[in-house]
Design a protein around this motif. Sequence first.
Motif, PDB file in Angstrom:
ATOM      1  N   THR A   1      38.038  29.639  11.229  1.00 58.13           N
ATOM      2  CA  THR A   1      36.824  28.829  11.342  1.00 58.13           C
ATOM      3  C   THR A   1      37.160  27.372  11.599  1.00 58.13           C
ATOM      4  O   THR A   1      36.529  26.705  12.428  1.00 58.13           O
ATOM      5  CB  THR A   1      35.986  28.953  10.047  1.00 58.13           C
ATOM      6  OG1 THR A   1      35.560  30.309   9.891  1.00 58.13           O
ATOM      7  CG2 THR A   1      34.769  28.050  10.098  1.00 58.13           C
TER       8      THR A   1
ATOM      9  N   PHE B   1      30.718  28.203   6.025  1.00 55.81           N
ATOM     10  CA  PHE B   1      30.608  29.250   7.035  1.00 55.81           C
ATOM     11  C   PHE B   1      30.195  30.544   6.350  1.00 55.81           C
ATOM     12  O   PHE B   1      30.276  30.677   5.136  1.00 55.81           O
ATOM     13  CB  PHE B   1      31.917  29.432   7.822  1.00 55.81           C
ATOM     14  CG  PHE B   1      33.119  29.775   6.973  1.00 55.81           C
ATOM     15  CD1 PHE B   1      33.522  31.094   6.795  1.00 55.81           C
ATOM     16  CD2 PHE B   1      33.865  28.779   6.359  1.00 55.81           C
ATOM     17  CE1 PHE B   1      34.625  31.412   6.032  1.00 55.81           C
ATOM     18  CE2 PHE B   1      34.984  29.085   5.590  1.00 55.81           C
ATOM     19  CZ  PHE B   1      35.363  30.403   5.420  1.00 55.81           C
TER      20      PHE B   1
ATOM     21  N   ASN C   1      36.156  25.413  14.982  1.00 52.24           N
ATOM     22  CA  ASN C   1      35.173  24.339  14.796  1.00 52.24           C
ATOM     23  C   ASN C   1      35.865  23.114  14.196  1.00 52.24           C
ATOM     24  O   ASN C   1      35.515  22.668  13.102  1.00 52.24           O
ATOM     25  CB  ASN C   1      34.037  24.806  13.881  1.00 52.24           C
ATOM     26  CG  ASN C   1      33.364  26.065  14.379  1.00 52.24           C
ATOM     27  OD1 ASN C   1      32.470  26.021  15.215  1.00 52.24           O
ATOM     28  ND2 ASN C   1      33.798  27.220  13.870  1.00 52.24           N
TER      29      ASN C   1
END
Length: 261
Positions: A210, A112, A214
């Motif tokens: 994150t 990321f 996700n």
Amino acid sequence: PPFWMHAWWQGMNAPILRFVVIASIAASGSSVALPAQSPPSGVVLDVAARVREDVAILASEGLEGRLTGTPGADSAANFIARRFWELGLQAVFRTTECNANGECRPSYFQGFRGLDYVTTNVGAIVPGTDSSLRSEFVAVTAHYDHLGRMKNRRIDDAPPNTIHPGADDNASGTAAVLELARRFSEHPLKRPVIVLAFGAEELGLVGSNTFVENPPFDLREISVVLNLDMVGRLRKDHLEIFGAQRKLKGILESANSDPPF
């Protein structure tokens, strides 16, 4: 060794071993009190040596404090992933490299980016032995990043550009995750265990956010999360456990009975 390594090592052996035992009990779901006898001295020495070596690598000057987005942080992530690979653990994530059937290559990395950095989470799975519990994950987590050189401000009276190696915050927690990953790979639990090392924690829990935003699978399949942070330098020989859920309270009280932690 430099001063920080002496300070870490003086209090590291017993606390980290104790936390490894606590996490093993909590992950297994056992509520049986710990045996009073100590493990064989050779076992303790082996574990201590492994943990010390892992912390020394993660907190080495070459990694320059593992600041998010730096080569040091990337090297730490690769070190963790290699350890998972050496243990033969399943990768948690998938790459964007997919075949015609939509099957994507597994990866230990969840990359990321932020405004001025690119980094990654690292994760693996130890399968459980009970197929009826395959959707009840125990997550054992830690962040591996730290503060780097801190060129723009001072911390702990250190002059600017001083490396902050982060032996305790959080090489210690990361080393505990690696040790637990090894133990669970050799002696799987009934439930599957997901071991996660988050990046960019020092920037505001970015890595864990994150992962949650996700997820590689339905987050409702995670039954409990054990997050290990700064477990290597305990004051007054006390182990502090925060936010224990109701289902963990009895396990912790049982583990704290004889011998007491």
